[in-house]
Each structure stands twice: as structure tokens, then as C-alpha cells.
Design a protein around this motif. Structure first.
Motif, PDB file in Angstrom:
ATOM      1  N   LEU A 194       0.856  -1.176   0.000  1.00  0.00           N
ATOM      2  CA  LEU A 194       0.000   0.000   0.000  1.00  0.00           C
ATOM      3  C   LEU A 194       0.894   1.227   0.000  1.00  0.00           C
ATOM      4  N   GLY A 195       1.035   1.855  -1.154  1.00  0.00           N
ATOM      5  CA  GLY A 195       1.924   3.010  -1.228  1.00  0.00           C
ATOM      6  C   GLY A 195       3.354   2.615  -0.939  1.00  0.00           C
ATOM      7  N   ASN A 196       3.946   3.216   0.100  1.00  0.00           N
ATOM      8  CA  ASN A 196       5.326   2.927   0.479  1.00  0.00           C
ATOM      9  C   ASN A 196       5.450   1.750   1.448  1.00  0.00           C
ATOM     10  N   ILE A 197       4.329   1.225   1.896  1.00  0.00           N
ATOM     11  CA  ILE A 197       4.330   0.268   3.007  1.00  0.00           C
ATOM     12  C   ILE A 197       3.868  -1.108   2.544  1.00  0.00           C
ATOM     13  N   GLN A 222       4.347   6.285   5.370  1.00  0.00           N
ATOM     14  CA  GLN A 222       3.381   6.246   4.288  1.00  0.00           C
ATOM     15  C   GLN A 222       3.171   7.665   3.778  1.00  0.00           C
ATOM     16  N   SER A 223       3.001   7.808   2.489  1.00  0.00           N
ATOM     17  CA  SER A 223       2.812   9.128   1.895  1.00  0.00           C
ATOM     18  C   SER A 223       1.494   9.164   1.129  1.00  0.00           C
ATOM     19  N   ILE A 232       0.701  14.371   2.856  1.00  0.00           N
ATOM     20  CA  ILE A 232       0.667  13.943   4.257  1.00  0.00           C
ATOM     21  C   ILE A 232       1.487  12.681   4.412  1.00  0.00           C
ATOM     22  N   LYS A 233       2.440  12.730   5.331  1.00  0.00           N
ATOM     23  CA  LYS A 233       3.233  11.558   5.676  1.00  0.00           C
ATOM     24  C   LYS A 233       2.836  11.074   7.063  1.00  0.00           C
ATOM     25  N   SER A 262       6.307   8.389  -4.620  1.00  0.00           N
ATOM     26  CA  SER A 262       7.445   9.290  -4.817  1.00  0.00           C
ATOM     27  C   SER A 262       6.965  10.711  -4.614  1.00  0.00           C
ATOM     28  N   THR A 263       7.318  11.264  -3.468  1.00  0.00           N
ATOM     29  CA  THR A 263       6.866  12.603  -3.110  1.00  0.00           C
ATOM     30  C   THR A 263       8.070  13.477  -2.811  1.00  0.00           C
ATOM     31  N   THR A 264       8.152  14.626  -3.485  1.00  0.00           N
ATOM     32  CA  THR A 264       9.214  15.582  -3.216  1.00  0.00           C
ATOM     33  C   THR A 264       8.645  16.690  -2.345  1.00  0.00           C
TER      34      THR A 264
END
Length: 592
Positions: free
Chosen positions: A126-129, A190-191, A263-264, A462-464
Motif C-alpha cells: 500500500l503506497g510505500n508500506i 506512508q505518503s 501527508i506523511k 514518490s513525493t518531493t
């Protein structure tokens, strides 16, 4: 209800001609292995030992029902060779039946067989996780040893949490799994990309200022405002930590505030979340839905005196009513939850925890927000135009932090620990502490009675995010002032970025006329500001002069220069005095 019933319900059937037998005639021992591949597909291997408790019986058939339709490539075998399984799928369930080749008769005789299949629901990215959920088991007298091992690929990121931790030999035993399954996650954070629309309407004949609550930074949440249109007049942080954004709405007008947030969410608490609670009494007061002063609530508060004890009591007392989530629920409060415990939603689980906690002297408050779920039975939400969820927080004096917990999901997941370990799936929209109802969360702003979708949440792998603080300094001071007066005004520091400035040290010094003021550790929400009052008493001067105000913000300097005009009235006084003196002298000479 625990996860074994939900995910892996074991049914052992024994068929004998004219001989009635029961599951209690056998003991079943399990060695279950979960091996997760880099793609997330999990190979499940069950090595089962059935031990006869009777001398004249033997097991003939084994059936397992799995609460998943992502089961494939099933194989089975016993000591006599491969068994051809019968596999059927219906209503998102899979049933596997095997008929044994081997027939083992005799008391204490053992039949060993293995079942292997691929399960696509154990591990999910799920996303980054990566989330991993291994089912638990039910407490059953026929269940002997139950051992579980879990293997994850080297490509998985670092483990964020695992509950419970494995026992001896990196394996889980029956006692650990009876209280629920294995719940684990892999990854640092998570982002999410969150798009919110706040429709604001002004029906009056004059323009008005209206406010909305923007999701704020919390103990486990970091927020960046990527875009907001129109720009707010200002954003202030209230005592609960909410970001309150103000906008001017024209007469008989409407404005749709559109904002996109990055939101992280984290498992480890953010350093800036550590703060001493100065107004403890405000979080112990009775509020609507939190009937702290009620006699029944007071009795429970004397019996359950710790957050954990209250959390366990709430889970054991209330039952989630899935039938209400598709309707418009009515919030019942803590007393309403106790009066009708089987008719509860997340608001009742939350309100009861807060009311008892406050009565027990434990500061507590409510968080309303979004919680990601891919299983509405295990992790339900209030279903409406926008899906919201509520959970409580209590203040932990030892760590000086607000600690979020989720008794609702602790109940619905059948024992997953949402007290000691939170997850990456909760996004706080608003915090209710000083009030049980205000401010209103995103998703509750409506125009008319028709359902509207004003919140969109999606994963962002991928969030900057620009982390450098960006701010401007505005000197609201006169550039000229007459000597002898007091220079008054403000220095305003504006956060011009979408990220909260976590720490701002400000030092203001004036020369040559003494003045100094310091502000240490200031927090400025995105697009917010702080205002520093300036008051410098200037001396009487007979000549022009200059003054300088220097401001240092986190090591960076800015200055303001002003001109001091001489005090002209003194020249008049002196002139008059000299003229008077000359007249006196002239009169004296004339009289001689």
C-alpha cells in the motif's frame, strides 16, 4: 472474534461407515509456514499431524475454508503420495478438501500430511508500506501444538512494527495466536496525496470571514500544503493544534477552497510532538458526549485507572454495529454507548474511552479523520459522501506526547493491538479536545442536502517535499518619528511556505536606544505568522538621529532603519527664554 475465524477456519471431517465420530476423537498439531515472495504472493505450507485418541478410528478427509478468493496452485500429499485436492470458491471464500491416501488406525497413531497453496491476501503493498496480516487461531480443545513461521524477502524495507513479537526460535506459538494474528508492516513512512474542497457560502449582505480546519501536524503525522486556492488571510494554530485557516467570503457569495496536501504518516513519534501539557484541566472537563461527571462513568473510572485498562474495557463492553455504517448515524455519547452497547460505531468507542479517561484524571481527546482500509469488515469506517473515522488520544506524561489509539479497530479486527502500536493508515483531519464538536472536519462542509464528494485520498510512492523554511519579515513601524516620543509597531514574521516551521528562534535588538525581545522555539503553521510588538522610548534630541532595529531569525539577519527628528518645540522654548532674558537685560539698562 479473532482472525482465525475470519481467515482460516479449519474443519476436520472424518468419514466411516456406520461409525459416528467427532473432532474430539483426534488431536491436530500444526506447523504452518508463511513465505512471502518479492511480489507479495505468499506460499503457505501447513504440515499437519492428526493423532488418534481412539483405537478403532482413522481420519479420512480434511477440509479447510479460507476467507479469501486469492488462493491458487493448491497441492497436498501424505506419506502415500500426492493427493488431488478439490477446490471451490464462492462469496470470496475458498474451500479445499483432501481425501487421504493413508489410513492410520490405532490409539496415539499419527497421520502426517501437508497442504500447500498460494495466498494473495497475506501481504499487500500500500503506497510505500508492505502490510502483512497472518491469521490467528481459535481456542479449541482438539488443537494441540500450533507453530507459525514467517519469512519475508530481502527486498522488503525495514520492519516498522510487528505484533506480537515471535517467541522461541523466531516462531509464534498457539498462546500468542489465540489473542489474534500477526500484524506487521515494513517501511519508514506512508505518503498520501489528499485533495480537499471546502465549500464556503455567505448569505449575508456584507462580506464575512469564515474559517476551516486544515489537517495539521500531529505526533505521527507531517503535513505539507502543496497548493491552496484562494490563499488564506492567515492560518493560526489553536490550543488543540488544529490549523485554522481564515478566508474572506463576499456578500451573497460562495468560495470553494481547494487544497492539495502531502501527508506523511509515521510509526515513530516526530520529535516536535514532544510538548508539556500546560492546561491539563481543560482535557479533564465534561463536554457534550463526554459525561465525565456522571455517577456511572465515575464508578468505571475508579475501577479502570489506566489508559490500557480503559481501552480493554471499551473493547470488551461495546459491539460494532455494521448495519449503521451505510445510514446517517446519530452520535450517542458515552452514556448512550453504555445504554445500548451492541449498537456502537467508532464515535461510541471513542466517546466512552474519553469520558472514562477524563473521569480517571487522564487527559483525553478525540481525533476525526480519514483511515485507509481495504477490508470494511475488519477496519470499518462511517460510510457517507466522504469516509471518516474517529479515534481517541490520551496524554502520556512520561513521554510528553499525545498517544493515538483505536479501540474500534481493536474490536473489529479480533484483537489486533491498536493500543501499543498504531499504524500508517490514520490521517488526522481535526482534533477535538477543548470542544467535543468543533472545529468541523474536512468532509463535513456541505451546500444543500445532496451528497458531495469533497475528499480524495491516494497513495504517493514518490513525493518531493521542500523542507527548507521559507519566511518573510515585515516591519510595521514608522520610518520617521519625533524625538521624545515612543516608537511603537510590530515586526511580523510570515511563513510563506506550505510546511509548518517547527522551530523559529527570533531575537530583536534596537540600537542605539536599548530594546530587546526574544522568542525561542516558535512554531508557525503554513501560511501563518507571528507578530512581535515593538515599543522604544526615545530621548529628547536637538538634532536629527537614526535608529536601527535588527532581527535575527534562525541565524539570518534583517534590519529596519528609522529617522529621529529633533524636538522643535524645545527650540521655541529656548528662543522664548532668550528673548525674555534680552528684554529683562534691555529694561535693566534703560532704567539706569
Amino acid at each position: 472474534m479473532n482472525l482465525f475465524k475470519r481467515f482460516l477456519l479449519l474443519i476436520i471431517s472424518y468419514v466411516f461407515a456406520a461409525i459416528p465420530i467427532y473432532a474430539s476423537d483426534f488431536q491436530a498439531d500444526y506447523d504452518t509456514q508463511y513465505a512471502i515472495s518479492p511480489s507479495g504472493t505468499t506460499i503457505v505450507t501447513q504440515n499437519v499431524t492428526l493423532t488418534n485418541k481412539q483405537s478403532n478410528l482413522y481420519p479420512k478427509q480434511y477440509t479447510v475454508s479460507i476467507d479469501s478468493d486469492q488462493i491458487k496452485n493448491v497441492i497436498a500429499y501424505d506419506s502415500k503420495g500426492v493427493i488431488t485436492p478439490k477446490v471451490s470458491q464462492k462469496d470470496k471464500k475458498t474451500e479445499i478438501s483432501v481425501t487421504f491416501n493413508d489410513q492410520v488406525v490405532g490409539i496415539d497413531k499419527k497421520l502426517l500430511f501437508s497442504l500447500r497453496y498460494e495466498n494473495g491476501d497475506i501481504a499487500k503493498k500500500l503506497g510505500n508500506i508492505w502490510e502483512v496480516r497472518v491469521p490467528g487461531v481459535t481456542s479449541d480443545s482438539t488443537l494441540g501444538e500450533y507453530s507459525v513461521s514467517l519469512q519475508t524477502p530481502s527486498t522488503f524495507p525495514q520492519n516498522a512494527y510487528m505484533t506480537p513479537l515471535p517467541g522461541t526460535g523466531a516462531r509464534w506459538n498457539k498462546n500468542q495466536l489465540i489473542n489474534g494474528g500477526i500484524n506487521a508492516a515494513y517501511g519508514e513512512y506512508q505518503s498520501y496525496i489528499v485533495d480537499i474542497i471546502y465549500p464556503l457560502v455567505n448569505d449575508s449582505l456584507t462580506s464575512v470571514v469564515q474559517s476551516v480546519a486544515i489537517p495539521p501536524d500531529t505526533t505521527y503525522q507531517s503535513v505539507t500544503i502543496a497548493t491552496i486556492d484562494p490563499k488564506p488571510i492567515d492560518i493560526k494554530k489553536d490550543e488543540d493544534g488544529n490549523w485554522i485557516a481564515s478566508f474572506t467570503i463576499p456578500a451573497n457569495g460562495r468560495i470553494d477552497i481547494k487544497t492539495q496536501l502531502i501527508i506523511k504518516t509515521y510509526i515513530k513519534p516526530l520529535p516536535q510532538s514532544q510538548k508539556q501539557l500546560l492546561n491539563t484541566s481543560s482535557y479533564l472537563k465534561q463536554q457534550t458526549y463526554w459525561e465525565t461527571n456522571n455517577e456511572k462513568i465515575q464508578e468505571y473510572a475508579k475501577k479502570y485507572t489506566t489508559p490500557r485498562a480503559i481501552y480493554d474495557f471499551v473493547i470488551q463492553t461495546l459491539t460494532y454495529n455494521y448495519g449503521q455504517i451505510t445510514s446517517t448515524p446519530v452520535r450517542k455519547g458515552a452514556l448512550g454507548a453504555l445504554a445500548n452497547p451492541t449498537n456502537s460505531l467508532c464515535t461510541e468507542f471513542t466517546d466512552l474511552f474519553i469520558a472514562i479517561s477524563r473521569a480517571a484524571g487522564i487527559p483525553a481527546r478525540e481525533v476525526v479523520g480519514y483511515a485507509y482500509t481495504n477490508d470494511s469488515r475488519l477496519r470499518p469506517l462511517l460510510v457517507g459522501s466522504d469516509i471518516l473515522h474517529a479515534w481517541p488520544e490520551y496524554y502520556d506524561k512520561a513521554s510528553s506526547r499525545w498517544i493515538p489509539i483505536d479501540p474500534t479497530w481493536g474490536f473489529t479486527t479480533g484483537g489486533i493491538n491498536y493500543f501499543d502500536i498504531f499504524d500508517f493508515n490514520h490521517i488526522a483531519f481535526v482534533i477535538h479536545g477543548l470542544s467535543s464538536e468543533l472545529p468541523y472536519p474536512a468532509g463535513s462542509f456541505r451546500e444543500g442536502s445532496l451528497p458531495q464528494k469533497n475528499i480524495s485520498v491516494r497513495f504517493s510512492e514518490s513525493t518531493t517535499i521542500v523542507t527548507k523554511d521559507t519566511y518573510t519579515t515585515v516591519f510595521d513601524l514608522p520610518k520617521q518619528i519625533t524625538a521624545g516620543k515612543t516608537l511603537k509597531g510590530t515586526v511580523q514574521v510570515n511563513n510563506s511556505g506550505g510546511k509548518q516551521i517547527e522551530r523559529m528562534d527570533v531575537n530583536v535588538v534596537a540600537t542605539p536606544y536599548a530594546f530587546q525581545i526574544q522568542k525561542v522555539g516558535e512554531h508557525i503553521p503554513p501560511f501563518g505568522s507571528i507578530s512581535i510588538p515593538i515599543s522604544i522610548k526615545l530621548p529628547i534630541l536637538l538634532h536629527k538621529s537614526q535608529g536601527i532595529i535588527d532581527i535575527t531569525i534562525n541565524g539570518e539577519h534583517a534590519s529596519f532603519q528609522y529617522e529621529i527628528l529633533p524636538t522643535y518645540w524645545i527650540y521655541g522654548v529656548i528662543g522664548c527664554f532668550l528673548i525674555a532674558l534680552l528684554l529683562i537685560v534691555w529694561t535693566f539698562i534703560q532704567n539706569k
